[in-house]
Write an enzyme that holds these catalytic residues in place. Structure first.
Site, PDB file in Angstrom:
ATOM      1  N   ALA A  13     -13.024   9.876  22.402  1.00 50.56           N
ATOM      2  CA  ALA A  13     -13.806  11.000  22.922  1.00 50.56           C
ATOM      3  C   ALA A  13     -15.173  10.552  23.420  1.00 50.56           C
ATOM      4  O   ALA A  13     -16.155  11.279  23.333  1.00 50.56           O
ATOM      5  CB  ALA A  13     -13.964  12.058  21.834  1.00 50.56           C
ATOM      6  N   ARG A  19     -17.289  14.369  36.556  1.00 48.74           N
ATOM      7  CA  ARG A  19     -16.863  15.362  37.552  1.00 48.74           C
ATOM      8  C   ARG A  19     -16.923  16.806  37.044  1.00 48.74           C
ATOM      9  O   ARG A  19     -16.820  17.747  37.815  1.00 48.74           O
ATOM     10  CB  ARG A  19     -15.449  15.029  38.036  1.00 48.74           C
ATOM     11  N   LYS A  26     -17.474  15.988  27.873  1.00 49.74           N
ATOM     12  CA  LYS A  26     -16.212  16.545  28.358  1.00 49.74           C
ATOM     13  C   LYS A  26     -15.328  17.112  27.249  1.00 49.74           C
ATOM     14  O   LYS A  26     -14.725  18.173  27.419  1.00 49.74           O
ATOM     15  CB  LYS A  26     -15.453  15.460  29.133  1.00 49.74           C
ATOM     16  N   GLN A  76     -19.160   4.337  20.426  1.00 46.80           N
ATOM     17  CA  GLN A  76     -18.921   3.298  21.415  1.00 46.80           C
ATOM     18  C   GLN A  76     -20.151   3.324  22.329  1.00 46.80           C
ATOM     19  O   GLN A  76     -20.326   4.270  23.103  1.00 46.80           O
ATOM     20  CB  GLN A  76     -17.642   3.622  22.211  1.00 46.80           C
ATOM     21  N   ASP A 107      -9.379  14.375  25.602  1.00 50.23           N
ATOM     22  CA  ASP A 107      -9.410  15.276  26.757  1.00 50.23           C
ATOM     23  C   ASP A 107      -8.012  15.660  27.211  1.00 50.23           C
ATOM     24  O   ASP A 107      -7.815  16.095  28.343  1.00 50.23           O
ATOM     25  CB  ASP A 107     -10.197  14.643  27.913  1.00 50.23           C
ATOM     26  N   GLY A 144      -1.136   6.345  34.343  1.00 49.00           N
ATOM     27  CA  GLY A 144      -0.377   5.111  34.198  1.00 49.00           C
ATOM     28  C   GLY A 144       1.103   5.454  34.221  1.00 49.00           C
ATOM     29  O   GLY A 144       1.541   6.406  33.570  1.00 49.00           O
ATOM     30  N   GLU A 159      -1.080   0.953  35.779  1.00 51.47           N
ATOM     31  CA  GLU A 159      -2.151   1.919  36.070  1.00 51.47           C
ATOM     32  C   GLU A 159      -2.109   2.293  37.544  1.00 51.47           C
ATOM     33  O   GLU A 159      -1.647   1.511  38.388  1.00 51.47           O
ATOM     34  CB  GLU A 159      -3.514   1.326  35.701  1.00 51.47           C
ATOM     35  N   ASN A 232     -10.203  16.404  34.110  1.00 46.95           N
ATOM     36  CA  ASN A 232     -11.326  15.561  34.537  1.00 46.95           C
ATOM     37  C   ASN A 232     -12.363  16.363  35.304  1.00 46.95           C
ATOM     38  O   ASN A 232     -13.501  15.943  35.442  1.00 46.95           O
ATOM     39  CB  ASN A 232     -10.828  14.421  35.422  1.00 46.95           C
ATOM     40  N   ARG A 444     -37.806  71.324  14.641  1.00 41.85           N
ATOM     41  CA  ARG A 444     -38.156  71.365  16.064  1.00 41.85           C
ATOM     42  C   ARG A 444     -39.087  72.543  16.245  1.00 41.85           C
ATOM     43  O   ARG A 444     -39.114  73.473  15.421  1.00 41.85           O
ATOM     44  CB  ARG A 444     -36.909  71.508  16.928  1.00 41.85           C
TER      45      ARG A 444
HETATM   46  C1  UD1 Z   1      -5.530   6.356  30.457  1.00 42.66           C
HETATM   47  C2  UD1 Z   1      -4.389   5.322  30.444  1.00 42.66           C
HETATM   48  C3  UD1 Z   1      -3.292   5.790  31.389  1.00 42.66           C
HETATM   49  C4  UD1 Z   1      -2.812   7.173  30.995  1.00 42.66           C
HETATM   50  C5  UD1 Z   1      -3.997   8.153  30.923  1.00 42.66           C
HETATM   51  C6  UD1 Z   1      -3.540   9.462  30.332  1.00 42.66           C
HETATM   52  C7  UD1 Z   1      -5.523   3.202  30.015  1.00 42.66           C
HETATM   53  C8  UD1 Z   1      -5.953   1.916  30.597  1.00 42.66           C
HETATM   54  N1  UD1 Z   1      -4.886   4.029  30.842  1.00 42.66           N
HETATM   55  O1  UD1 Z   1      -6.084   6.339  31.752  1.00 42.66           O
HETATM   56  O2  UD1 Z   1      -2.196   4.886  31.356  1.00 42.66           O
HETATM   57  O3  UD1 Z   1      -1.855   7.650  31.904  1.00 42.66           O
HETATM   58  O4  UD1 Z   1      -5.024   7.623  30.077  1.00 42.66           O
HETATM   59  O5  UD1 Z   1      -4.568  10.387  30.417  1.00 42.66           O
HETATM   60  O6  UD1 Z   1      -5.711   3.439  28.858  1.00 42.66           O
HETATM   61  N2  UD1 Z   1     -12.425   6.719  26.617  1.00 42.66           N
HETATM   62  C9  UD1 Z   1     -13.361   6.272  25.722  1.00 42.66           C
HETATM   63  N3  UD1 Z   1     -14.072   5.155  26.010  1.00 42.66           N
HETATM   64  C10 UD1 Z   1     -13.885   4.444  27.149  1.00 42.66           C
HETATM   65  C11 UD1 Z   1     -12.922   4.917  28.077  1.00 42.66           C
HETATM   66  C12 UD1 Z   1     -12.216   6.056  27.770  1.00 42.66           C
HETATM   67  O7  UD1 Z   1     -13.565   6.872  24.665  1.00 42.66           O
HETATM   68  O8  UD1 Z   1     -14.548   3.433  27.339  1.00 42.66           O
HETATM   69  C13 UD1 Z   1     -11.676   7.945  26.290  1.00 42.66           C
HETATM   70  C14 UD1 Z   1     -11.924   9.056  27.271  1.00 42.66           C
HETATM   71  O9  UD1 Z   1     -12.985   9.890  26.813  1.00 42.66           O
HETATM   72  C15 UD1 Z   1     -10.611   9.803  27.245  1.00 42.66           C
HETATM   73  C16 UD1 Z   1      -9.582   8.739  26.922  1.00 42.66           C
HETATM   74  O10 UD1 Z   1     -10.298   7.668  26.366  1.00 42.66           O
HETATM   75  O11 UD1 Z   1     -10.589  10.785  26.233  1.00 42.66           O
HETATM   76  C17 UD1 Z   1      -8.809   8.289  28.159  1.00 42.66           C
HETATM   77  O12 UD1 Z   1      -9.721   7.646  29.028  1.00 42.66           O
HETATM   78  P1  UD1 Z   1      -9.667   7.783  30.599  1.00 42.66           P
HETATM   79  O13 UD1 Z   1     -10.785   7.018  31.185  1.00 42.66           O
HETATM   80  O14 UD1 Z   1      -9.534   9.199  30.979  1.00 42.66           O
HETATM   81  O15 UD1 Z   1      -8.317   6.996  30.891  1.00 42.66           O
HETATM   82  P2  UD1 Z   1      -7.432   7.102  32.183  1.00 42.66           P
HETATM   83  O16 UD1 Z   1      -8.032   6.320  33.270  1.00 42.66           O
HETATM   84  O17 UD1 Z   1      -7.130   8.531  32.435  1.00 42.66           O
HETATM   85 CA    CA Z   2      -7.962  10.721  31.699  1.00 44.20          CA
END
Ligand code: UD1
Ligand code: CA
Length: 470
Positions: A13, A19, A26, A76, A107, A144, A159, A232, A444
């Site tokens: 999260a 966006r 989010k 993170q 999300d 993905g 991906e 998103n 009154r």
């Molecule tokens: C990811 C998957 C993809 C899948 C999709 C489903 C990877 C590389 N790809 O892509 O295969 O179809 O989810 O929705 O994992 N997040 C963090 N820290 C980060 C990055 C992300 O906490 O550094 C969290 C985001 O808040 C989110 C979740 O991880 O809740 C997914 O991250 P997001 O960047 O949306 O991944 P996708 O590119 O959608």
């Molecule tokens: Ca996503």
């Protein structure tokens, strides 16, 4: 039924969700008034997992306040990908004796307990190192893709940025939810790199690392295709709201609720509604509201965190944090503010506001009244425009009106004050002192008629002259 084995969950999260153009993170964006993160956490706890760690990042402090100690939290600091996000939870994982780890995206709100349970069962039975939860969806762009061989065996996840034209057509996608064997997960996280186009640590790269050492990787396809859906931007968030809204309304229909037209009807996830209740357009019910049977709610009615008993009718009513008993009816255009209890068979008509008050059985407030900080007994009648004056500019005071009292039109009851049983309060009175049981209270000025005043003073310009009587 619940999950089997020793398990824990990690929810990602940390994402920013640019966006959304929001000042909230989010994962706190709401679907049916409930933050997406809470949908995910509710599914986790409903499936029987009670040890969860949430990875926070962008505006994480806000999420931490929202979570209020419900879960473990890790931060993170830099968003370096989904794999990197899970790495932040390694100490958490090592401190637990769980064997299986469920990883979810904060999300993607529609993960459901059944999918969690069934995928875990497969995960354990097949002795998988990782079980990816996938779904077939209509618009796979951006996700993905799950690549399988001709026999249907799982090969890899590609991906969006890396798909070939052929892979682009695949509509089975990675939902972003996984079961991992804990030891395997920790091992694989130590071996993935950010050596790719976006310089991120992909969680999906753990699959390859596990295969390299001969571990079993598997994809579990769920029937609930909504599991993969995430938001998103505001448009997707609206679509998720619409999906959830329909699903919940369909559930209520199955339970015997009558909905002739779904327009503008939004029912929160924690609301229960009894059979035979009719919902009319633009009725919004949220919070932990309980609605009884055979009610008629709407049109244009808002109810939050309240209890509505059977056979209640609310037409164009705003009703908040209050309770209304069997057979009472309200509206059109009534407003009930928090902490009010409306008794059985009470009638409240148009343009009536009630706040922090109790209204006894069968009392009537048919038009244009304000009742604040008051206690009304049974069978009280409030005439048109009668009201309580509960605030003197400094303090709020209480009004008590006992059973069977009759309060005439346009009466002001200046609190603190008590009107006795069977007391009659004359219309237009401003009552500042207690009115005893059974009395007629008049407060009154007496009427004075000044004969022929008009013909002497002539205040009207064009008034015809009075004919002389013969
Ligand atoms: C990811 C998957 C993809 C899948 C999709 C489903 C990877 C590389 N790809 O892509 O295969 O179809 O989810 O929705 O994992 N997040 C963090 N820290 C980060 C990055 C992300 O906490 O550094 C969290 C985001 O808040 C989110 C979740 O991880 O809740 C997914 O991250 P997001 O960047 O949306 O991944 P996708 O590119 O959608
Ligand atoms: Ca996503």
């Amino acid at each position: 039924m619940g999950v089997v084995g020793k398990n824990c969950a990690v929810v990602l999260a940390a994402g920013e969700g640019k966006r959304m153009k929001s000042n909230k993170p989010k994962v706190l964006a709401c679907v049916l008034f409930k933050p997406m993160l809470d949908w995910v956490l509710d599914a986790v706890s409903e499936s029987g997992i009670n040890d969860t760690c949430v990875v926070l990042g962008h505006l994480g402090e806000m999420v931490e306040i929202h979570l209020d100690g419900r879960c473990e939290i890790v931060y993170q600091k830099e968003r370096l990908g989904t794999g990197h996000a899970v790495m932040q939870a390694i100490d958490y994982l090592n401190s637990r004796d769980a064997e299986n780890v469920l990883i979810l995206a904060g999300d993607a709100p529609f993960i459901d307990p059944l999918t969690i349970e069934e995928s875990l069962r497969k995960h354990i039975l097949m002795n998988n190192a990782v079980t990816v939860i996938s779904a077939r969806i209509k618009k796979p762009f951006g996700y993905g893709r799950i690549v399988r061989d001709k026999k249907g065996n799982f090969i890899k996840i590609v991906e969006q940025t890396d798909t070939t034209e052929e892979e682009n057509l695949i509509n089975e996608v990675n939902s972003g939810a996984y079961w991992f064997d804990k030891q395997c997960l920790v091992y694989a996280l130590e071996h993935i790199s950010d050596n790719n186009a976006s310089s991120e640590y992909y969680l999906t790269d753990t699959i390859d690392e596990l295969r390299k050492i001969g571990k079993k990787t598997y994809v579990f396809m769920t029937d609930n295709s909504d599991v993969a859906l995430g938001a998103n931007d505001r448009f997707q968030l609206m679509e998720l709201n619409e999906i959830a809204r329909r699903k919940i309304l369909l559930n209520h229909l199955v339970n015997g609720v009558e909905i002739p037209c779904m327009d503008g009807i939004i029912i929160g996830t924690y609301v229960t509604i009894g059979a035979g209740t009719l919902l009319l357009p633009n009725t919004i019910i949220k919070g932990r509201t309980i609605i009884g049977s055979n009610c008629e709610l709407g049109p244009n009615t808002f109810i939050n965190s309240s209890v509505v008993h059977d056979n209640v009718r609310l037409n164009n009513v705003y009703f908040e944090s209050s309770e209304i008993s069997n057979g009472a009816d309200m509206g059109p255009f009534a407003h009930v503010r928090p902490n009010s209890i409306i008794g059985e068979g009470v009638h409240v008509g148009n343009f009536v506001e009630i706040k922090n008050s109790t209204i006894g059985e069968k009392s009537k407030l048919p038009h244009l009244s304000y009742v604040g900080d008051s206690d009304l007994g049974k069978n009280v009648n409030f005439g048109c425009g009668a009201l309580t004056v509960n605030y003197d500019g400094k303090v709020k005071s209480k009004t008590t009106i006992k059973d069977n009292a009759f309060v005439g039109c346009n009466v002001n009851l200046i609190a603190p004050v008590t009107v006795g049983e069977y007391t009659y309060v004359a219309a237009g009175s401003t009552i500042t002192e207690n009115a005893p049981d059974g009395a007629l209270s008049i407060a009154r000025a007496r009427q004075v008629n000044k004969e022929d005043w008009v013909s002497k003073k002539k205040p009207y310009k064009d008034m015809p002259k009075k004919k002389k009587s013969k």
